[in-house]
Design an enzyme around this catalytic site. Structure first.
Site, PDB file in Angstrom:
ATOM      1  N   VAL A   1      28.981  -0.995  49.361  1.00  0.00           N
ATOM      2  CA  VAL A   1      30.428  -0.772  49.089  1.00  0.00           C
ATOM      3  C   VAL A   1      31.164  -2.123  50.000  1.00  0.00           C
ATOM      4  O   VAL A   1      32.392  -2.384  49.465  1.00  0.00           O
ATOM      5  CB  VAL A   1      30.875   0.213  50.028  1.00  0.00           C
ATOM      6  CG1 VAL A   1      30.449   1.734  49.198  1.00  0.00           C
ATOM      7  CG2 VAL A   1      30.523   0.213  51.383  1.00  0.00           C
TER       8      VAL A   1
ATOM      9  N   TYR B   1      36.194   2.870  65.053  1.00  0.00           N
ATOM     10  CA  TYR B   1      35.835   3.896  64.123  1.00  0.00           C
ATOM     11  C   TYR B   1      37.105   4.635  63.836  1.00  0.00           C
ATOM     12  O   TYR B   1      37.459   4.921  62.782  1.00  0.00           O
ATOM     13  CB  TYR B   1      34.711   4.733  64.593  1.00  0.00           C
ATOM     14  CG  TYR B   1      34.198   5.883  63.622  1.00  0.00           C
ATOM     15  CD1 TYR B   1      33.564   5.548  62.503  1.00  0.00           C
ATOM     16  CD2 TYR B   1      34.732   7.318  63.828  1.00  0.00           C
ATOM     17  CE1 TYR B   1      33.154   6.461  61.815  1.00  0.00           C
ATOM     18  CE2 TYR B   1      34.077   8.364  63.110  1.00  0.00           C
ATOM     19  CZ  TYR B   1      33.456   7.722  62.015  1.00  0.00           C
ATOM     20  OH  TYR B   1      32.835   8.874  61.032  1.00  0.00           O
TER      21      TYR B   1
END
Length: 267
Positions: free
Chosen positions: A51, A142
């Site tokens: 990706v 994150y």
């Protein structure tokens, strides 16, 4: 005709559980891996996809369209974890996390949308995280990469709704997968101001993942969304207290909520 599903990051963990469950339900399922040849005994078809690489994304999607003539559902599941005091996380690791967790899903959506517009139908499910609803200590990167994807979804679903396309978020809590072994951990630096507290948090985070819920819960939730005519914008899947933490953040004063988090993480 059976719906054609593309799941990024379908070789392990949540992605694998979703893929195998949907395959059993009669869907045509394609998963992805950066190195499909290294994955043994996959029940679903695996295609090469990174990706972080736009050409890799375009090639993967073109391959499916050429073979199946359509893509009905894209599940943006590929992602990586990252932990550490923000001050001590190398910038290249921060960029890699955003490339994987945010820019990768954006590029994948951009690559699949022309086909879905042509079909006048489609569903995109972005797998985010309950951690994306709040800034968590030692998980700043994150939380922020997943939180950004939540907001991107809210925006792009309005831009594409007139084309017959639905875009939704699914935010999982802690699930029993191997993500802890694959996430980037900033090293615990001896003598650092964060040495003791970060080591304690690292142990706690790994324990939460290993004691997490069964990934089949995510698979069941995804299947229900696919079968829903008008899906919601946001879904949360996980333990009650993890989902309830989002409610608390919404209703409590900021400093009170911060104090609850700090007490939970023993800070």
């Amino acid at each position: 005709m059976s719906k054609v599903i593309l799941i990024t990051g379908g070789s392990s963990g949540i992605g694998k559980a979703i893929g195998e469950f949907l395959l059993e339900k009669g869907f045509i399922v394609y998963g992805t891996s950066r190195n499909p040849s290294t994955v043994e005994n996959s029940k679903i078809k695996l295609l090469a996809l990174d990706v972080r690489n736009s050409e890799s994304i375009k090639t993967c999607i073109s391959t499916i369209i050429e073979k199946e003539g359509k893509i009905d559902v894209l599940i943006n599941n590929a992602g990586v974890g990252i932990t550490g005091p923000l001050e001590e996380i190398p910038l290249e690791e921060i960029k890699n996390n955003f490339d994987t967790n945010l820019f990768g899903p954006i590029e994948t959506m951009k690559a699949v949308l022309p086909q879905m517009r042509q079909q006048k139908s489609g569903l995109i499910i972005n797998v985010t995280s309950i951690a994306g609803y709040m800034g968590l200590p030692f998980r700043s990167i994150y939380s922020s990469s997943k939180g950004a994807l939540e907001l991107i979804t809210e925006s792009i679903r309005m831009e594409t709704k007139s084309f017959g396309i639905n875009i939704v978020n699914v935010a999982p809590g802690d699930f029993a997968t191997d993500i802890a072994s694959r996430r980037f951990h900033a090293p615990v630096i001896k003598g650092s101001a964060y040495e003791n507290v970060y080591q304690t948090q690292l142990n706690m985070m790994n324990e939460h993942v290993s004691c997490g819920s069964n990934p089949i819960e995510m698979a069941i939730a995804i299947h229900k969304i696919i079968d829903t005519k008008n899906p919601k914008i946001h879904y949360k899947v996980g333990a009650f207290m993890q989902k309830f933490s989002i409610v608390l953040k919404r209703i409590l004063p900021d400093k009170m909520y911060e104090k609850i988090l700090m007490n939970h993480y023993k800070l």
